[in-house]
Design a protein around this motif. Structure first.
Motif, PDB file in Angstrom:
ATOM      1  N   TYR A   1      25.040  14.312  73.272  1.00  0.00           N
ATOM      2  CA  TYR A   1      26.446  14.721  73.371  1.00  0.00           C
ATOM      3  C   TYR A   1      27.325  13.634  73.972  1.00  0.00           C
ATOM      4  CZ  TYR A   1      25.291  15.768  78.282  1.00  0.00           C
ATOM      5  OH  TYR A   1      24.872  15.683  79.584  1.00  0.00           O
ATOM      6  N   ALA A   2      26.740  12.617  74.595  1.00  0.00           N
ATOM      7  CA  ALA A   2      27.531  11.550  75.208  1.00  0.00           C
ATOM      8  C   ALA A   2      28.315  10.763  74.163  1.00  0.00           C
ATOM      9  CB  ALA A   2      26.631  10.606  76.002  1.00  0.00           C
ATOM     10  N   TYR A   3      27.835  10.759  72.912  1.00  0.00           N
ATOM     11  CA  TYR A   3      28.515   9.989  71.872  1.00  0.00           C
ATOM     12  C   TYR A   3      29.853  10.604  71.472  1.00  0.00           C
ATOM     13  CZ  TYR A   3      24.202   7.353  71.471  1.00  0.00           C
ATOM     14  OH  TYR A   3      23.120   6.558  71.749  1.00  0.00           O
ATOM     15  N   ARG A   4      30.095  11.849  71.911  1.00  0.00           N
ATOM     16  CA  ARG A   4      31.401  12.448  71.632  1.00  0.00           C
ATOM     17  C   ARG A   4      32.501  11.714  72.394  1.00  0.00           C
ATOM     18  NH1 ARG A   4      29.343  18.499  73.137  1.00  0.00           N
ATOM     19  NH2 ARG A   4      27.682  18.677  71.571  1.00  0.00           N
ATOM     20  N   ASP A   5      32.140  11.135  73.528  1.00  0.00           N
ATOM     21  CA  ASP A   5      33.087  10.334  74.312  1.00  0.00           C
ATOM     22  C   ASP A   5      32.282   9.285  75.063  1.00  0.00           C
ATOM     23  OD1 ASP A   5      35.102   9.212  75.774  1.00  0.00           O
ATOM     24  OD2 ASP A   5      35.960  11.115  76.464  1.00  0.00           O
TER      25      ASP A   5
ATOM     26  N   SER B   1      23.368   1.831  64.584  1.00  0.00           N
ATOM     27  CA  SER B   1      23.964   3.089  64.115  1.00  0.00           C
ATOM     28  C   SER B   1      24.813   3.749  65.185  1.00  0.00           C
ATOM     29  CB  SER B   1      22.863   4.068  63.674  1.00  0.00           C
ATOM     30  OG  SER B   1      22.199   3.589  62.528  1.00  0.00           O
ATOM     31  N   ALA B   2      24.508   3.466  66.449  1.00  0.00           N
ATOM     32  CA  ALA B   2      25.277   4.049  67.542  1.00  0.00           C
ATOM     33  C   ALA B   2      26.734   3.592  67.500  1.00  0.00           C
ATOM     34  CB  ALA B   2      24.651   3.687  68.890  1.00  0.00           C
ATOM     35  N   ILE B   3      26.958   2.380  67.010  1.00  0.00           N
ATOM     36  CA  ILE B   3      28.331   1.884  66.913  1.00  0.00           C
ATOM     37  C   ILE B   3      29.108   2.721  65.902  1.00  0.00           C
ATOM     38  CG2 ILE B   3      29.801  -0.112  66.459  1.00  0.00           C
ATOM     39  CD1 ILE B   3      27.417  -1.895  67.113  1.00  0.00           C
ATOM     40  N   GLY B   4      28.494   2.951  64.744  1.00  0.00           N
ATOM     41  CA  GLY B   4      29.149   3.771  63.731  1.00  0.00           C
ATOM     42  C   GLY B   4      29.398   5.182  64.213  1.00  0.00           C
ATOM     43  N   LEU B   5      28.434   5.739  64.967  1.00  0.00           N
ATOM     44  CA  LEU B   5      28.600   7.085  65.493  1.00  0.00           C
ATOM     45  C   LEU B   5      29.784   7.146  66.457  1.00  0.00           C
ATOM     46  CD1 LEU B   5      27.569   9.968  65.704  1.00  0.00           C
ATOM     47  CD2 LEU B   5      25.958   9.198  67.465  1.00  0.00           C
ATOM     48  N   ALA B   6      29.890   6.138  67.331  1.00  0.00           N
ATOM     49  CA  ALA B   6      31.007   6.103  68.275  1.00  0.00           C
ATOM     50  C   ALA B   6      32.339   5.928  67.548  1.00  0.00           C
ATOM     51  CB  ALA B   6      30.801   4.970  69.276  1.00  0.00           C
ATOM     52  N   ARG B   7      32.334   5.153  66.483  1.00  0.00           N
ATOM     53  CA  ARG B   7      33.564   4.932  65.714  1.00  0.00           C
ATOM     54  C   ARG B   7      34.038   6.225  65.058  1.00  0.00           C
ATOM     55  NH1 ARG B   7      33.152  -0.894  62.592  1.00  0.00           N
ATOM     56  NH2 ARG B   7      35.347  -0.463  62.254  1.00  0.00           N
ATOM     57  N   ARG B   8      33.083   7.038  64.601  1.00  0.00           N
ATOM     58  CA  ARG B   8      33.443   8.254  63.870  1.00  0.00           C
ATOM     59  C   ARG B   8      33.865   9.390  64.796  1.00  0.00           C
ATOM     60  NH1 ARG B   8      28.697   6.874  61.430  1.00  0.00           N
ATOM     61  NH2 ARG B   8      27.604   8.686  62.292  1.00  0.00           N
ATOM     62  N   THR B   9      33.520   9.309  66.067  1.00  0.00           N
ATOM     63  CA  THR B   9      33.883  10.381  66.998  1.00  0.00           C
ATOM     64  C   THR B   9      35.197  10.030  67.693  1.00  0.00           C
ATOM     65  OG1 THR B   9      32.383   9.383  68.625  1.00  0.00           O
ATOM     66  CG2 THR B   9      31.529  11.201  67.305  1.00  0.00           C
ATOM     67  N   THR B  10      35.127   9.550  68.922  1.00  0.00           N
ATOM     68  CA  THR B  10      36.363   9.253  69.650  1.00  0.00           C
ATOM     69  C   THR B  10      36.883   7.847  69.390  1.00  0.00           C
ATOM     70  OG1 THR B  10      35.020   8.592  71.556  1.00  0.00           O
ATOM     71  CG2 THR B  10      35.841  10.854  71.510  1.00  0.00           C
TER      72      THR B  10
ATOM     73  N   LEU C   1      36.367   3.471  69.690  1.00  0.00           N
ATOM     74  CA  LEU C   1      36.215   2.557  70.818  1.00  0.00           C
ATOM     75  C   LEU C   1      37.455   1.666  70.885  1.00  0.00           C
ATOM     76  CD1 LEU C   1      32.469   1.495  70.399  1.00  0.00           C
ATOM     77  CD2 LEU C   1      33.403   3.230  71.944  1.00  0.00           C
ATOM     78  N   ALA C   2      38.325   1.953  71.822  1.00  0.00           N
ATOM     79  CA  ALA C   2      39.545   1.166  71.982  1.00  0.00           C
ATOM     80  C   ALA C   2      39.224  -0.181  72.615  1.00  0.00           C
ATOM     81  CB  ALA C   2      40.546   1.927  72.853  1.00  0.00           C
ATOM     82  N   GLU C   3      40.100  -1.103  72.451  1.00  0.00           N
ATOM     83  CA  GLU C   3      39.902  -2.430  73.033  1.00  0.00           C
ATOM     84  C   GLU C   3      39.758  -2.314  74.549  1.00  0.00           C
ATOM     85  OE1 GLU C   3      42.044  -6.854  73.128  1.00  0.00           O
ATOM     86  OE2 GLU C   3      42.909  -5.190  71.985  1.00  0.00           O
ATOM     87  N   GLY C   4      38.687  -2.920  75.065  1.00  0.00           N
ATOM     88  CA  GLY C   4      38.450  -2.938  76.501  1.00  0.00           C
ATOM     89  C   GLY C   4      38.015  -1.623  77.112  1.00  0.00           C
ATOM     90  N   CYS C   5      37.570  -0.654  76.292  1.00  0.00           N
ATOM     91  CA  CYS C   5      37.248   0.677  76.816  1.00  0.00           C
ATOM     92  C   CYS C   5      35.857   0.766  77.433  1.00  0.00           C
ATOM     93  CB  CYS C   5      37.398   1.737  75.725  1.00  0.00           C
ATOM     94  SG  CYS C   5      36.141   1.665  74.442  1.00  0.00           S
ATOM     95  N   LEU C   6      35.069  -0.325  77.353  1.00  0.00           N
ATOM     96  CA  LEU C   6      33.722  -0.326  77.931  1.00  0.00           C
ATOM     97  C   LEU C   6      33.622  -1.435  78.984  1.00  0.00           C
ATOM     98  CD1 LEU C   6      31.648   0.066  74.623  1.00  0.00           C
ATOM     99  CD2 LEU C   6      32.480   1.893  76.142  1.00  0.00           C
ATOM    100  N   PRO C   7      34.418  -1.352  80.039  1.00  0.00           N
ATOM    101  CA  PRO C   7      34.515  -2.466  80.981  1.00  0.00           C
ATOM    102  C   PRO C   7      33.297  -2.636  81.889  1.00  0.00           C
ATOM    103  CG  PRO C   7      35.804  -0.613  81.779  1.00  0.00           C
ATOM    104  CD  PRO C   7      35.335  -0.246  80.400  1.00  0.00           C
ATOM    105  N   THR C   8      32.450  -1.600  82.013  1.00  0.00           N
ATOM    106  CA  THR C   8      31.314  -1.724  82.931  1.00  0.00           C
ATOM    107  C   THR C   8      30.162  -2.535  82.339  1.00  0.00           C
ATOM    108  OG1 THR C   8      30.264   0.324  82.156  1.00  0.00           O
ATOM    109  CG2 THR C   8      31.862   0.508  83.978  1.00  0.00           C
ATOM    110  N   LEU C   9      30.156  -2.682  81.017  1.00  0.00           N
ATOM    111  CA  LEU C   9      29.026  -3.362  80.368  1.00  0.00           C
ATOM    112  C   LEU C   9      29.067  -4.865  80.604  1.00  0.00           C
ATOM    113  CD1 LEU C   9      28.718  -1.556  76.905  1.00  0.00           C
ATOM    114  CD2 LEU C   9      27.477  -1.092  79.033  1.00  0.00           C
ATOM    115  N   ARG C  10      27.908  -5.428  80.942  1.00  0.00           N
ATOM    116  CA  ARG C  10      27.797  -6.882  81.040  1.00  0.00           C
ATOM    117  C   ARG C  10      26.766  -7.429  80.053  1.00  0.00           C
ATOM    118  NH1 ARG C  10      24.241  -9.556  84.294  1.00  0.00           N
ATOM    119  NH2 ARG C  10      22.508  -8.356  85.166  1.00  0.00           N
ATOM    120  N   ARG C  11      25.899  -6.532  79.520  1.00  0.00           N
ATOM    121  CA  ARG C  11      24.970  -6.942  78.458  1.00  0.00           C
ATOM    122  C   ARG C  11      24.848  -5.811  77.446  1.00  0.00           C
ATOM    123  NH1 ARG C  11      22.498 -11.638  78.675  1.00  0.00           N
ATOM    124  NH2 ARG C  11      22.336 -12.752  80.660  1.00  0.00           N
ATOM    125  N   SER C  12      24.883  -6.188  76.165  1.00  0.00           N
ATOM    126  CA  SER C  12      24.727  -5.221  75.077  1.00  0.00           C
ATOM    127  C   SER C  12      23.669  -5.736  74.118  1.00  0.00           C
ATOM    128  CB  SER C  12      26.050  -5.023  74.331  1.00  0.00           C
ATOM    129  OG  SER C  12      27.053  -4.508  75.186  1.00  0.00           O
TER     130      SER C  12
END
Length: 469
Positions: A194-198, A216-225, A227-238
Motif C-alpha cells: 500500500y505504500a506505493y499509493r503515496d 516496475s516500481a517506478i512505473g507503479l509510482a508514476r501511475r498512482t500519485t 513523483l514530483a521533482e525533488g519529492c524523494l529528498p531522503t534518498l542518497r542511493r537508489s
C-alpha cells in the motif's frame, strides 16, 4: 528491523536468532541441515533466516502465496528437513517439522553461531524452469563472501541508513538488503504494497535513504500519485535490478531523487545476486543505451567474461557450480579454454569503454515484475487445463513492464478458468491477464511456432481500445 508495527533491535534479533538456532541444532542433524523459511520478509522471518545461518544450515526461502504443490516440490528438491514460518503461513512444504517463529524458541540457545566452510551452501534459491518446474541454485558462503566484500568496498552504508526492504525473501535481491543493512548496523524497513499509493510520503515518514527495487516500481509510482521533482529528498542511493531499466524511468526517478546516486544492477541468480553495475549519468548513459535501455555496465572484479555470438558468458567466484539437478546444467554451464562459464542467455554489446549494453534475452525467457520466467512453464500449466490443446505465451513490453499474453488452441475456455489453472502451479505475479483463442498457431519457415508473429499480434491488441478474451 521494522515491518508494519513490528520491530526488533540488533541485540534482540541476535538473541532470538541464537535461541532458534539452538532449536534447529537439536531438531536436525548437521549433515542434513537444510531449513525452509516460509514468509515474505517480516521481522520474525528475517530473524529466521539469521537463525538458520547461525545453526550452520542452508536457507531455502519459500513464499506463502505460491501454490502448495510448487512449494512442496521446491522443499523436496532442496532437501528441506525443517520449516520455519511466521505463523500466518501454512506449512506447505511436506512432512517436516514446523517451528512457528511467532512462538518462543524452545530449549537453550546456542552460545554462538556455528562455523561453516567456504564451500558450504548458504542459500538455495529457485528460478523458473523450461520443464514446468523451478530450478534450484545453491549459493555458497564463498560466493556470497566475495560479493559482499565488493559491496563493502564500493558503498558507504552506515548505521544512519534506512533500507527500503521491497523484496520478498525468495527474491535473490532481498539478500542484498538484509546483509548490507545488517553489515552496516543500519535500519531495514519493510515497504508494504500500500505504500506505493503515496511513495514519497512513505519514504519521508520512514526516512529511507537506500532504495532497491525492480524498475516496475517506478512505473507503479508514476501511475498512482506520481513523483514530483525533488519529492524523494531522503534518498542518497537508489538501486534497480531484476529486469531491464529504461532510460526514461531512470531519468524520471533521478528527477524525483536528485540527491541520490542511481545504479542499474544486473545479475542472474546463478551469478550470486548481481554481477555487474552501471552508474546512471543523465549526460552519458542515454548515449550508451540501446533501444532506450540503461546499460548493465562493468562485470565485477575477479571475474572473466566473454561475449559469444552476442551472449554474455561469465565465470568467477560468484558463479554457482551448477543446479541442484545436474541435468539442468546442460546448455547453461559450458567449458572454453579450460574455464567453465555460465551462459546468461542475455544479449549484450560492449561499448568502447568496456561497459556492456543490454540488448535483451537470447531465448524466450522473460522478466515479469523482476522474476525470471520461461514461457514454457506458463504454457505447460495451460496445456493441463481441460479443453486446451496447445498454448504459447509471449511477453509484451508496456509502460507497466512486461505483460504476458496467451494464445491457445482447442476448446474456447473462459479466461478466469485459464487463469485459475495457471495459478495452481505458478506464482500469482506470473499468471497472464490476456488470453486469445485461435484455431491454430502460426508456423514460420522452419515449421516452428512463429512467436514473432504472435508477439506482433499481441502488441496490436494491447494497443487497441479493447482487449478480447
Amino acid at each position: 528491523m521494522k515491518s508494519g508495527r513490528e520491530s526488533v533491535t540488533y541485540a534482540g534479533a541476535h538473541r532470538r536468532a541464537l535461541a532458534w538456532a539452538g532449536a534447529i541444532d537439536r531438531a536436525v542433524p548437521r549433515e542434513s541441515r537444510v531449513v525452509g523459511v516460509l514468509g515474505t520478509g517480516g521481522v520474525h522471518t528475517c530473524v529466521g533466516v539469521l537463525a538458520a545461518l547461525y545453526a550452520g544450515a542452508t536457507v531455502v526461502p519459500l513464499h506463502p502465496d505460491f501454490p502448495a504443490a510448487r512449494t512442496a516440490h521446491m522443499a523436496e528438491a532442496a532437501g528441506v528437513r525443517l520449516l520455519l514460518t511466521d505463523g500466518a503461513a501454512g506449512p506447505g512444504a511436506g512432512p517436516v517439522p514446523v517451528f512457528d517463529l511467532d512462538d518462543e524458541p524452545p530449549g537453550a540457545p546456542l552460545p554462538a553461531p556455528l562455523p561453516v566452510a567456504p564451500s558450504d551452501h548458504a542459500y538455495i534459491l529457485f528460478t523458473s524452469g523450461s520443464t514446468g518446474r523451478p530450478k534450484g541454485v545453491p549459493l555458497t558462503h564463498a560466493g556470497l563472501g566475495h560479493y559482499f566484500r565488493l559491496v563493502d568496498e564500493r558503498y558507504d552504508f552506515t548505521p544512519d541508513d534506512v533500507f527500503s526492504g521491497t523484496f520478498d525473501l525468495n527474491f535473490d535481491c532481498s539478500v542484498f538488503d538484509l546483509f548490507c543493512a545488517w553489515g552496516a548496523g543500519a535500519h531495514l524497513v519493510r515497504t508494504p504494497p500500500y505504500a506505493y499509493r503515496d511513495l514519497p510520503r512513505h519514504l519521508a515518514e520512514e526516512q529511507v535513504t537506500v532504495w532497491f527495487s525492480t524498475p516496475s516500481a517506478i512505473g507503479l509510482a508514476r501511475r498512482t500519485t506520481g513523483l514530483a521533482e525533488g519529492c524523494l529528498p531522503t534518498l542518497r542511493r537508489s538501486f534497480f535490478a531484476g529486469e531491464a531499466l529504461r532510460c526514461e524511468d531512470a531519468a524520471y526517478w533521478q528527477r524525483a531523487a536528485a540527491g541520490s546516486a542511481l545504479e542499474n544492477l544486473y545479475g542472474p541468480t546463478e551469478l550470486t545476486i548481481t554481477i555487474a553495475r552501471h552508474r546512471w549519468d543523465p549526460a552519458t548513459s542515454p548515449e550508451l543505451a540501446v533501444n532506450g535501455v540503461v546499460p548493465i555496465g562493468l562485470v565485477h572484479d575477479g571475474h572473466e567474461h566473454l561475449v559469444v555470438d552476442g551472449e554474455l558468458w561469465v565465470s568467477g567466484p560468484q558463479m554457482a557450480a551448477g543446479y541442484l539437478d545436474p541435468t539442468d546444467d546442460e546448455g547453461r554451464y559450458v567449458r572454453r579454454d579450460g574455464v567453465t562459464y555460465y551462459r546468461t542467455g542475455d544479449q549484450v554489446s560492449p561499448a568502447p569503454d568496456g561497459q556492456l549494453r543490454y540488448l535483451g534475452r537470447r531465448d524466450n525467457q522473460l522478466q515479469i515484475q523482476g522474476r525470471r520466467v520461461e514461457p514454457a512453464e506458463i504454457e505447460h500449466a495451460l496445456r493441463a487445463c481441460p479443453g486446451v490443446e496447445d498454448a504459447v505465451a509471449v511477453g509484451v513490453p508496456s509502460g507497466a513492464g512486461t505483460e504476458l499474453f496467451v494464445f491457445y488452441t482447442g476448446d474456447r475456455v473462459p479466461p478466469g478458468k485459464l487463469a485459475k489453472n495457471v495459478a495452481e502451479s505458478v506464482p500469482a505475479a506470473l499468471v497472464p491477464r490476456h488470453y486469445r483463442h485461435v484455431a491454430e498457431l502460426p508456423l514460420n519457415g522452419n515449421r516452428k511456432t512463429d512467436r514473432r508473429a504472435l508477439l506482433a499480434e499481441a502488441e496490436k491488441e494491447l494497443r487497441a481500445p479493447g482487449i478480447p478474451d
